[in-house]
Design a protein around this motif. Structure first.
Motif, mmCIF file in Angstrom:
data_model
loop_
_atom_site.group_PDB
_atom_site.id
_atom_site.type_symbol
_atom_site.label_atom_id
_atom_site.label_comp_id
_atom_site.label_asym_id
_atom_site.label_seq_id
_atom_site.Cartn_x
_atom_site.Cartn_y
_atom_site.Cartn_z
ATOM 1 N N VAL A 172 59.336 -110.429 55.206
ATOM 2 C CA VAL A 172 58.750 -109.108 55.645
ATOM 3 C C VAL A 172 58.930 -109.051 54.390
ATOM 4 O O VAL A 172 59.314 -108.321 53.575
ATOM 5 C CB VAL A 172 60.009 -108.347 55.973
ATOM 6 C CG1 VAL A 172 58.752 -107.024 56.878
ATOM 7 C CG2 VAL A 172 60.402 -108.479 57.332
ATOM 8 N N PHE A 173 56.952 -108.595 54.060
ATOM 9 C CA PHE A 173 56.348 -107.799 52.325
ATOM 10 C C PHE A 173 56.901 -106.100 53.123
ATOM 11 O O PHE A 173 56.502 -105.663 54.307
ATOM 12 C CB PHE A 173 55.025 -107.853 52.360
ATOM 13 C CG PHE A 173 55.127 -109.273 51.760
ATOM 14 C CD1 PHE A 173 55.262 -109.517 50.551
ATOM 15 C CD2 PHE A 173 54.737 -110.439 52.248
ATOM 16 C CE1 PHE A 173 55.088 -110.398 50.064
ATOM 17 C CE2 PHE A 173 54.166 -111.673 52.103
ATOM 18 C CZ PHE A 173 54.451 -111.657 50.849
ATOM 19 N N TYR A 174 56.688 -105.285 52.361
ATOM 20 C CA TYR A 174 56.630 -103.987 52.416
ATOM 21 C C TYR A 174 56.526 -102.577 51.255
ATOM 22 O O TYR A 174 56.459 -103.445 50.403
ATOM 23 C CB TYR A 174 58.140 -103.678 53.097
ATOM 24 C CG TYR A 174 59.572 -103.570 51.837
ATOM 25 C CD1 TYR A 174 59.862 -102.238 50.343
ATOM 26 C CD2 TYR A 174 60.038 -104.514 51.831
ATOM 27 C CE1 TYR A 174 60.099 -102.371 49.215
ATOM 28 C CE2 TYR A 174 61.342 -104.894 50.187
ATOM 29 C CZ TYR A 174 60.759 -103.631 49.742
ATOM 30 O OH TYR A 174 62.159 -104.121 48.021
ATOM 31 N N ASN A 175 56.019 -102.002 51.742
ATOM 32 C CA ASN A 175 55.512 -101.251 50.854
ATOM 33 C C ASN A 175 56.727 -99.859 50.578
ATOM 34 O O ASN A 175 56.664 -99.297 50.850
ATOM 35 C CB ASN A 175 54.297 -100.608 52.041
ATOM 36 C CG ASN A 175 53.468 -99.727 50.801
ATOM 37 O OD1 ASN A 175 54.063 -98.550 50.217
ATOM 38 N ND2 ASN A 175 52.074 -99.535 50.719
ATOM 39 N N LYS A 176 56.632 -100.157 48.614
ATOM 40 C CA LYS A 176 57.804 -99.956 48.470
ATOM 41 C C LYS A 176 57.390 -98.232 48.237
ATOM 42 O O LYS A 176 58.436 -97.566 48.560
ATOM 43 C CB LYS A 176 58.489 -99.723 46.917
ATOM 44 C CG LYS A 176 58.540 -101.438 46.714
ATOM 45 C CD LYS A 176 58.935 -102.095 45.244
ATOM 46 C CE LYS A 176 59.535 -102.868 45.254
ATOM 47 N NZ LYS A 176 59.442 -103.981 43.714
ATOM 48 N N LYS A 177 56.412 -97.599 48.511
ATOM 49 C CA LYS A 177 56.056 -95.589 49.050
ATOM 50 C C LYS A 177 56.720 -95.689 49.498
ATOM 51 O O LYS A 177 57.392 -94.176 50.207
ATOM 52 C CB LYS A 177 54.800 -95.510 47.539
ATOM 53 C CG LYS A 177 54.732 -96.172 46.447
ATOM 54 C CD LYS A 177 52.856 -95.963 46.226
ATOM 55 C CE LYS A 177 52.889 -96.081 44.644
ATOM 56 N NZ LYS A 177 51.598 -95.424 43.603
ATOM 57 N N LEU A 178 56.145 -95.703 50.990
ATOM 58 C CA LEU A 178 56.754 -95.989 51.681
ATOM 59 C C LEU A 178 57.907 -95.968 52.637
ATOM 60 O O LEU A 178 58.459 -94.816 53.040
ATOM 61 C CB LEU A 178 55.621 -96.425 53.185
ATOM 62 C CG LEU A 178 53.960 -96.340 53.082
ATOM 63 C CD1 LEU A 178 53.107 -97.316 54.019
ATOM 64 C CD2 LEU A 178 53.869 -94.626 53.104
ATOM 65 N N GLY A 309 53.631 -103.488 41.632
ATOM 66 C CA GLY A 309 54.232 -103.206 41.475
ATOM 67 C C GLY A 309 55.084 -102.102 42.779
ATOM 68 O O GLY A 309 55.473 -101.351 42.897
ATOM 69 N N ASN A 310 53.769 -102.244 43.858
ATOM 70 C CA ASN A 310 54.131 -101.231 44.964
ATOM 71 C C ASN A 310 55.084 -102.429 46.469
ATOM 72 O O ASN A 310 54.686 -102.198 47.444
ATOM 73 C CB ASN A 310 52.924 -100.376 45.484
ATOM 74 C CG ASN A 310 53.836 -99.593 46.572
ATOM 75 O OD1 ASN A 310 54.917 -99.156 46.730
ATOM 76 N ND2 ASN A 310 52.703 -98.984 47.498
ATOM 77 N N VAL A 311 55.233 -103.844 46.001
ATOM 78 C CA VAL A 311 55.144 -104.601 46.838
ATOM 79 C C VAL A 311 56.282 -104.637 47.225
ATOM 80 O O VAL A 311 57.044 -105.401 46.284
ATOM 81 C CB VAL A 311 54.245 -105.531 47.755
ATOM 82 C CG1 VAL A 311 54.479 -106.378 48.611
ATOM 83 C CG2 VAL A 311 53.040 -104.719 47.364
ATOM 84 N N GLY A 312 57.195 -104.885 47.996
ATOM 85 C CA GLY A 312 58.770 -105.650 47.672
ATOM 86 C C GLY A 312 58.920 -106.937 49.553
ATOM 87 O O GLY A 312 57.939 -106.615 49.486
ATOM 88 N N PHE A 313 60.083 -107.017 49.074
ATOM 89 C CA PHE A 313 59.908 -108.686 50.176
ATOM 90 C C PHE A 313 61.431 -109.240 50.638
ATOM 91 O O PHE A 313 62.555 -108.749 49.339
ATOM 92 C CB PHE A 313 59.414 -110.355 49.410
ATOM 93 C CG PHE A 313 58.944 -111.237 50.069
ATOM 94 C CD1 PHE A 313 57.988 -111.252 51.272
ATOM 95 C CD2 PHE A 313 60.197 -112.555 50.510
ATOM 96 C CE1 PHE A 313 58.247 -112.998 52.374
ATOM 97 C CE2 PHE A 313 60.239 -112.988 50.965
ATOM 98 C CZ PHE A 313 59.278 -113.137 52.024
ATOM 99 N N PHE A 314 61.686 -109.141 51.651
ATOM 100 C CA PHE A 314 63.100 -109.912 52.170
ATOM 101 C C PHE A 314 62.867 -110.535 53.064
ATOM 102 O O PHE A 314 62.019 -110.181 54.016
ATOM 103 C CB PHE A 314 64.189 -108.032 52.621
ATOM 104 C CG PHE A 314 63.426 -107.824 53.331
ATOM 105 C CD1 PHE A 314 63.853 -107.561 54.670
ATOM 106 C CD2 PHE A 314 63.009 -106.227 53.088
ATOM 107 C CE1 PHE A 314 63.123 -106.790 56.124
ATOM 108 C CE2 PHE A 314 62.079 -105.679 54.504
ATOM 109 C CZ PHE A 314 62.089 -105.870 55.270
#
Length: 451
Positions: A172-178, A309-314
């Motif tokens: 799952v990718f996620y938008n860090k700001k959101l 810098g605005n995308v994470g993953f888990f």
């Protein structure tokens, strides 16, 4: 789509060893309707030198995944006598076209494999055992190639019929700001925590999940992520690899389908998911329209460029806290057509992909995945503080937890196009029940196996 994609990454091919502990693999070959097991005798004479004569390699690849073309371009730079003619189609189109295209007189040399079982049974794929010996592929971790083997109609053993262009992992990718906006300070540890975040996002006016479902069932990604957690993933693997008695109609599959229905009714997916294709999904996510996106590491490099810098993953969380993660993970599988005009050059390319330093770098930077190959070769490092670094780390974690499983879309040659996609589209549109969905998928599966 890669799903299926598809369409399997990181740190060292060694990490892919666990891929097969739960199961993965390929299938067998000979005249249509007969079995060609590992006892079949492959072509003995192969050449491992490319030579200098002009060669045009015909490649049939998947639309939306730039790795194959990037590798082909680099190969031509290093070997000026070789050019590539690349045709691209969406995954479901390849599924439908592959048998006909490979049986024609204009069969491609190298082809993205939607599945391997039927193609091998119908003698459409070249047995790669001679190249395995000639190139010393025994130096690869055995589990890395296990999923690409076929024998006695059982995937995971027998002769080798494919190789990976990158070995990927999904999550799952996620938008860090959101994520910060909805109060997410760290990745959810359980499915329940994930659902709490979905509810918070919806309440806060944030699109919870940006997921496509047009042409190919992108919502099958979250569906299988749930199915993997709600039951024994070995049952999923048994069904994918056509183990006698295996069924899709299980409590885990039903619970996963019920959850998808609940998410759809709650508005966690886009209202127009069935009209949204893969490229559209990625584009919307890049615009900031979506907290989460179920996808694979092949998008890592692209997302780092578009959303630095605005995308994470888990990895998708476990049902119970402290459980082992399970994720769809498989190579971007390519094979050599039995009617290939340049099989030796095609095999040379597949070996180069795994062993050439520049090719391995491209697998990471463009494909976002582990290059595979001999376990003593280093995997190019990803830049720190990038989502690519996170997906590589997630692959390590999945390997350590022995949690990789193949995609349900790969169970048979037609299951994804004939059942999973249309039935999933009806499900999210409120035109199919969870019970009807699992039974429809199983019915198509049995229909295809009886042919």
């Amino acid at each position: 789509m890669a799903v299926l994609l598809t369409k399997l990454s990181r740190r060292r091919a060694l990490l892919l060893a666990p891929l097969l502990a739960i199961g993965l693999a390929a299938t067998a070959c000979s005249a249509p309707g007969t079995d060609r097991s590992s006892n079949a005798e492959p072509d003995a004479a192969v050449k491992t030198e490319l030579g200098t004569a002009p060669i045009t390699l015909e490649m049939y690849a998947e639309t939306g995944f730039p790795l194959a073309k990037a590798l082909a371009d680099e190969f031509s730079k290093q070997h000026s006598n070789v050019t590539f003619n690349i045709r691209e189609d969406q995954f479901t189109v390849i599924v439908e076209n592959a048998p006909r295209v490979m049986a024609s007189d204009n069969s491609p040399d190298i082809i993205r494999l939607p599945t391997m079982v039927d193609l091998v049974k119908d003698s459409l794929l070249k047995n790669l055992d001679p190249y395995f010996t000639a190139y010393g592929w025994d130096k690869f971790p055995a589990s890395q190639l296990m999923q690409l083997r076929v024998g006695e109609n059982i995937r995971g053993s027998g002769s080798l019929y494919g190789m990976g262009l990158g070995y990927s992992v999904t999550g799952v990718f996620y938008n860090k700001k959101l994520a910060e906006q909805v109060g997410m300070t760290q990745p959810p540890a359980t499915v329940a925590e994930f659902e709490e975040l979905l509810a918070k996002a919806k309440t806060g006016g944030v699109q919870p999940i940006m997921q496509f479902n047009k042409n190919t069932a992108g919502i099958n990604f979250p569906h299988q992520a749930l199915q993997n957690q709600f039951g024994d993933p070995t049952q999923v693997a048994d069904w994918i690899f056509q183990k006698p008695g295996a069924t899709f109609d299980t409590p885990a599959a039903l619970k996963a389908t019920q959850t998808i229905q609940k998410w759809a009714q709650a508005g966690y997916f886009p209202k127009d998911a069935n009209a949204l294709d893969y490229a559209g999904m990625v584009g919307e996510f890049q615009k900031g329209n979506g907290l989460f996106m179920f996808n694979g590491d092949w998008e890592s490099a692209n997302l780092d460029k578009a959303m630095p810098g605005n995308v994470g993953f888990f990895l998708f969380p476990t049902e119970s806290a402290g459980g082992k993660h399970v994720a769809m993970s498989a190579p971007n599988t390519f094979g050599v057509s039995a009617k290939a005009k340049n099989p030796d050059a095609a095999a040379y390319f597949l070996n180069w992909v795994h062993t050439n330093a520049k090719a391995r770098e491209i697998a990471v930077t463009v494909g976002g995945s582990s290059p595979g190959g001999p376990s003593d070769l280093p995997v190019p490092a990803a830049a720190p503080n990038t989502v690519l670094a996170e997906t590589l780390k997630a692959s390590q974690q999945l390997g350590a937890e022995n949690g990789a499983v193949d995609f349900t879309a790969n169970a048979t040659g037609g299951i994804f196009a004939a059942a999973i996609t249309p039935e999933m589209q009806k499900l999210v549109a409120g035109q199919q029940t969870p019970e009807g969905y699992v039974k429809a998928v199983q019915a198509e599966y049995e229909k295809e196996l009886s042919r």
